[in-house]
Design a protein around this motif. Sequence first.
Motif, PDB file in Angstrom:
ATOM      1  N   ASN A 175      11.271 -58.494 -56.731  1.00  0.00           N
ATOM      2  CA  ASN A 175      12.014 -57.535 -55.912  1.00  0.00           C
ATOM      3  C   ASN A 175      13.497 -57.543 -56.284  1.00  0.00           C
ATOM      4  O   ASN A 175      13.941 -58.365 -57.090  1.00  0.00           O
ATOM      5  CB  ASN A 175      11.830 -57.826 -54.414  1.00  0.00           C
ATOM      6  N   SER A 176      14.246 -56.621 -55.688  1.00  0.00           N
ATOM      7  CA  SER A 176      15.677 -56.522 -55.978  1.00  0.00           C
ATOM      8  C   SER A 176      16.453 -56.248 -54.690  1.00  0.00           C
ATOM      9  O   SER A 176      15.883 -56.019 -53.636  1.00  0.00           O
ATOM     10  CB  SER A 176      15.944 -55.396 -56.987  1.00  0.00           C
ATOM     11  N   GLU A 180      12.212 -63.292 -56.818  1.00  0.00           N
ATOM     12  CA  GLU A 180      13.361 -62.388 -56.888  1.00  0.00           C
ATOM     13  C   GLU A 180      13.581 -61.973 -58.333  1.00  0.00           C
ATOM     14  O   GLU A 180      13.854 -62.798 -59.197  1.00  0.00           O
ATOM     15  CB  GLU A 180      14.602 -63.099 -56.353  1.00  0.00           C
ATOM     16  N   THR A 202      10.280 -53.826 -50.239  1.00  0.00           N
ATOM     17  CA  THR A 202       9.550 -55.097 -50.306  1.00  0.00           C
ATOM     18  C   THR A 202       8.876 -55.412 -48.978  1.00  0.00           C
ATOM     19  O   THR A 202       7.685 -55.755 -48.929  1.00  0.00           O
ATOM     20  CB  THR A 202      10.509 -56.241 -50.684  1.00  0.00           C
ATOM     21  N   TYR A 235      19.078 -60.377 -57.793  1.00  0.00           N
ATOM     22  CA  TYR A 235      19.684 -60.461 -56.460  1.00  0.00           C
ATOM     23  C   TYR A 235      20.305 -59.127 -56.072  1.00  0.00           C
ATOM     24  O   TYR A 235      20.180 -58.683 -54.934  1.00  0.00           O
ATOM     25  CB  TYR A 235      20.736 -61.567 -56.448  1.00  0.00           C
ATOM     26  N   ASP A 271      18.376 -58.079 -52.722  1.00  0.00           N
ATOM     27  CA  ASP A 271      18.460 -58.989 -51.580  1.00  0.00           C
ATOM     28  C   ASP A 271      19.909 -59.166 -51.117  1.00  0.00           C
ATOM     29  O   ASP A 271      20.150 -59.701 -50.034  1.00  0.00           O
ATOM     30  CB  ASP A 271      17.855 -60.349 -51.924  1.00  0.00           C
TER      31      ASP A 271
END
Length: 326
Positions: A86-87, A108, A71, A111, A89
């Motif tokens: 995105n993934s 997101e 990301t 998570y 985090d």
Amino acid sequence: MSKKHFLGFTALALVMTGLLVGCQSTSSEPMKKESDENTANYESLTFDNYGRDVEITEKPQNVLTLGPNSTELFVALGLTDYVIGNSLDNHSRGPLPEYESEYKKIPELTYGSATREAVTTSGADFIYGIDWEFGGEGLDVEELESFGIKTYMNSATTLEEIYQEIYDIGKIFEIEDVATDFVTDQKSRISAVQEKVSNQEPVNVLVYDSGGDGVFTAGGTNFETLLIELAGGKNVFDDITDKQWTTVSYEEVLARQPDVIVVHDYDAPSLEQKIKDIKNDPALSQLDSVKNERFISITLESVLPGDRMAYAVETLAKGFYPGKFE
């Protein structure tokens, strides 16, 4: 309502309908034309993505970046507006300050690891993601292809490989000059660090990701091992070449006597808890590096292949040789 009023109202309605239709036609035509031009002018590209051919026939418009390193790389290259999710985090301590405002714009998707359902219902047409997210219990690349989702895997173990990934992204999104400039800057910063530490004796380094039945650490083919070497260190478990990540016994750690311990910082356990666990462990507490508190903390995404190669090398080198970077 009188007949006169009814006819007047009907005429007005017809006029308004005509205006609305006209407005819709005017606004939709350029969008369709832009899309057609994008397809017509885009040169079909084929990439060797670690032994798997990836063919791109038009510029992706809806991208998933799976992994904070993936990301942030898109943000660093000015591609934020293409990213719809995105993934991972949970493996992050947040973006670098210079990328924070743009990173926050990205929704997101998940998570933790990306799920099949989240990905296939996202509307994505392209994925750039760390290899952890695919195969085994992860996403199936061939199935994603059947949903019209192209996948380019982030799997670099050398600088040359991550630079090639960046060059490929530059070609896919028609920002080749931006990608080239970014790589040039990374190379320059890493060279500056190497020049400063070139005459130093390599520091023996233990990577501590987590504890438990042993120490979960980086093997010799891990990208982090390369970053440690570029910063003037030596991974004490660089002789483990069959695994990027592995668990080693506390006895093995004691036998190798690391000078410093690099501790990964992400959501849980906390950095503070990990250092506390190390200090309280009967075996690890015997190490001089623990007694002298030679700990270097670094966020996990900083040692993954992405946009932080130079940042990681600079951070590690400052921890290995603090006197050289005052």
